[in-house]
Design a protein around this motif. Structure first.
Motif: not given
Length: 142
Positions: A6, A9, A68-69, A106, A109-110, A112-114, A116-117
């Motif tokens: 990490h 990041e 990251r969370e 799903e 989660e997807a 949240r990841e998008a 964060e990215d």
């Protein structure tokens, strides 16, 4: 010798360039670059120096828990809607992050990841653009 999955990041979240982290920590920029690329494991004392310079616990830097969370825990509103057999999600306040998945969980989660990215990429772009310039970085409260 521990790996620091990490490090990059955490550095970006702190708004630091590799050189700025090197100056704060006393660890060479080359060592930081190699560790971020996964090409070098670090001595425990080096991990402690980097963690201290980033304001992290050693365990956070080693991936035992991740900041990251917290990245997407801003004042954002996720909007989800069903479209046939799919769930579509987007962030009301920002253009860009979106997701489409079979289940609502799903999709959450997807999305949240998008988000964060996108936030990480934007921070890296800004850091690179203004590197070496006199800037002030601070969180914006809600």
């Amino acid at each position: 010798m521990p790996k620091t999955p990490h490090l990059r990041e955490a550095r970006i979240l702190a708004g630091l360039s590799q050189m700025e982290l090197a100056e704060r920590s006393g660890v060479s920029r080359a060592t930081i670059a190699d560790a971020e690329a996964g090409e070098r494991s670090l001595q425990p004392r080096t991990v402690r120096k980097l963690a201290a310079a980033l304001g992290l616990e050693v365990g956070e830097l080693l991936g035992r828990s991740s900041r990251r969370e917290k990245l997407a825990d801003g004042p954002f509103t996720a909007v989800y809607m069903r479209d046939g057999d799919w769930w579509i999600g987007f962030v009301e306040e920002l253009p860009g992050p979106n997701a489409q998945e079979r289940t609502l969980d799903e999709c959450r989660e997807a999305l949240r990841e998008a988000l964060e990215d996108i936030l990480l990429a934007n921070r890296e772009l800004t850091r690179t653009e203004f590197e070496g310039r006199d800037v002030v970085r601070e969180p914006i409260g809600s």
